[in-house]
Design a protein around this motif. Structure first.
Motif, PDB file in Angstrom:
ATOM      1  N   PHE A  84       6.920 -32.340  55.886  1.00 51.66           N
ATOM      2  CA  PHE A  84       6.196 -33.301  55.134  1.00 51.66           C
ATOM      3  C   PHE A  84       7.039 -34.719  55.355  1.00 51.66           C
ATOM      4  O   PHE A  84       6.343 -35.753  55.151  1.00 51.66           O
ATOM      5  CB  PHE A  84       6.261 -33.065  53.584  1.00 51.66           C
ATOM      6  CG  PHE A  84       5.192 -31.697  53.303  1.00 51.66           C
ATOM      7  CD1 PHE A  84       4.021 -31.862  53.839  1.00 51.66           C
ATOM      8  CD2 PHE A  84       6.187 -30.882  52.561  1.00 51.66           C
ATOM      9  CE1 PHE A  84       3.088 -30.674  53.335  1.00 51.66           C
ATOM     10  CE2 PHE A  84       5.023 -29.843  52.313  1.00 51.66           C
ATOM     11  CZ  PHE A  84       3.811 -29.588  52.559  1.00 51.66           C
TER      12      PHE A  84
ATOM     13  N   ASN B 278      -2.779 -31.521  57.735  1.00 52.59           N
ATOM     14  CA  ASN B 278      -1.636 -30.572  58.235  1.00 52.59           C
ATOM     15  C   ASN B 278      -1.785 -30.521  59.728  1.00 52.59           C
ATOM     16  O   ASN B 278      -2.591 -30.761  60.439  1.00 52.59           O
ATOM     17  CB  ASN B 278      -1.702 -29.122  57.772  1.00 52.59           C
ATOM     18  CG  ASN B 278      -1.232 -29.149  56.265  1.00 52.59           C
ATOM     19  OD1 ASN B 278      -0.541 -29.948  55.884  1.00 52.59           O
ATOM     20  ND2 ASN B 278      -1.650 -27.900  55.758  1.00 52.59           N
TER      21      ASN B 278
ATOM     22  N   GLU C 138       4.069 -30.589  48.779  1.00 59.10           N
ATOM     23  CA  GLU C 138       3.734 -32.043  49.338  1.00 59.10           C
ATOM     24  C   GLU C 138       3.705 -33.118  48.237  1.00 59.10           C
ATOM     25  O   GLU C 138       4.526 -34.031  48.274  1.00 59.10           O
ATOM     26  CB  GLU C 138       2.449 -31.979  50.239  1.00 59.10           C
ATOM     27  CG  GLU C 138       2.276 -33.359  50.816  1.00 59.10           C
ATOM     28  CD  GLU C 138       0.952 -33.383  51.717  1.00 59.10           C
ATOM     29  OE1 GLU C 138       1.047 -34.160  52.510  1.00 59.10           O
ATOM     30  OE2 GLU C 138      -0.113 -32.824  51.465  1.00 59.10           O
TER      31      GLU C 138
ATOM     32  N   LYS D 173       5.712 -36.042  58.325  1.00 63.61           N
ATOM     33  CA  LYS D 173       4.371 -36.361  58.158  1.00 63.61           C
ATOM     34  C   LYS D 173       4.199 -37.737  57.427  1.00 63.61           C
ATOM     35  O   LYS D 173       3.477 -38.701  57.806  1.00 63.61           O
ATOM     36  CB  LYS D 173       3.529 -35.453  57.628  1.00 63.61           C
ATOM     37  CG  LYS D 173       2.071 -35.628  57.011  1.00 63.61           C
ATOM     38  CD  LYS D 173       1.530 -34.602  56.141  1.00 63.61           C
ATOM     39  CE  LYS D 173       1.012 -33.505  56.969  1.00 63.61           C
ATOM     40  NZ  LYS D 173       0.152 -32.587  55.780  1.00 63.61           N
TER      41      LYS D 173
ATOM     42  N   ARG E 158       9.864 -26.907  55.209  1.00 62.40           N
ATOM     43  CA  ARG E 158       8.738 -27.446  54.913  1.00 62.40           C
ATOM     44  C   ARG E 158       9.084 -28.988  54.300  1.00 62.40           C
ATOM     45  O   ARG E 158       8.177 -29.769  54.466  1.00 62.40           O
ATOM     46  CB  ARG E 158       8.013 -26.943  53.415  1.00 62.40           C
ATOM     47  CG  ARG E 158       7.688 -25.551  53.717  1.00 62.40           C
ATOM     48  CD  ARG E 158       6.543 -25.760  54.367  1.00 62.40           C
ATOM     49  NE  ARG E 158       5.244 -26.227  53.779  1.00 62.40           N
ATOM     50  CZ  ARG E 158       4.069 -26.355  54.436  1.00 62.40           C
ATOM     51  NH1 ARG E 158       4.142 -26.458  55.706  1.00 62.40           N
ATOM     52  NH2 ARG E 158       3.118 -26.867  53.894  1.00 62.40           N
TER      53      ARG E 158
END
Length: 119
Positions: free
Chosen positions: A84, A119, A39, A87, A80
Motif C-alpha cells: 500500500f 490492486n 488500505e 501504491k 501489505r
C-alpha cells in the motif's frame, strides 16, 4: 486525585476533556479495525501520525516509522503495508524515502467508500 478534581476546576475540566478525547479516539480505532480495509486503516494511520487537520503545515512530515510498526498499528502484515505504501507513492498520495510526507489527497482514500485505487 478526587480531591484535586474537586479543588481545581480548571484541572478537572482539562482532565475530563482529555479522557473524553481519548475515549472517542479508542472508539474510532475500534470501528476502523472492525469495518475498514487494511488500505483505509493505513491511510488513516498515516494521516493521524502526520497530525493532519491540526493547525500545522498542510502536508506535514512525520518521523521515520518502520513498516513493521505501521503493520502492528493497523493489524496487518509488513508486506501489505509495503504494497500500500508503494501504491500510495505511485498515485502521488505520499512521498516516501525513509521519511513520509503525507499529501491532503490521501484523505480521499479514507473518506470515499470505494477509492479509485486498484490492486
Amino acid at each position: 486525585m478526587v480531591r484535586v478534581l474537586h479543588k481545581e476546576p480548571a484541572f478537572s475540566e482539562f482532565f475530563v476533556s482529555h479522557l473524553l478525547t481519548r475515549t472517542i479516539r479508542v472508539e474510532a480505532d475500534l470501528v476502523d479495525q472492525l469495518f475498514n480495509s487494511s488500505e483505509k486503516r493505513l491511510a488513516r494511520a498515516l494521516l493521524l501520525l502526520a497530525n493532519f487537520g491540526k493547525e500545522s503545515q498542510p502536508e506535514p512530515l512525520i518521523a521515520t516509522v518502520s513498516q513493521e510498526t505501521l503493520a502492528e498499528m493497523i493489524g496487518t502484515t509488513r508486506s501489505r503495508v509495503s504494497f500500500f505504501m508503494n501504491k500510495f507513492r505511485k498515485l502521488g498520495l505520499i512521498n516516501y524515502n525513509g521519511n513520509i510526507e503525507v499529501h491532503s489527497s490521501l484523505l480521499n482514500v479514507v473518506l470515499h467508500e470505494e477509492p479509485h485505487i486498484n490492486n
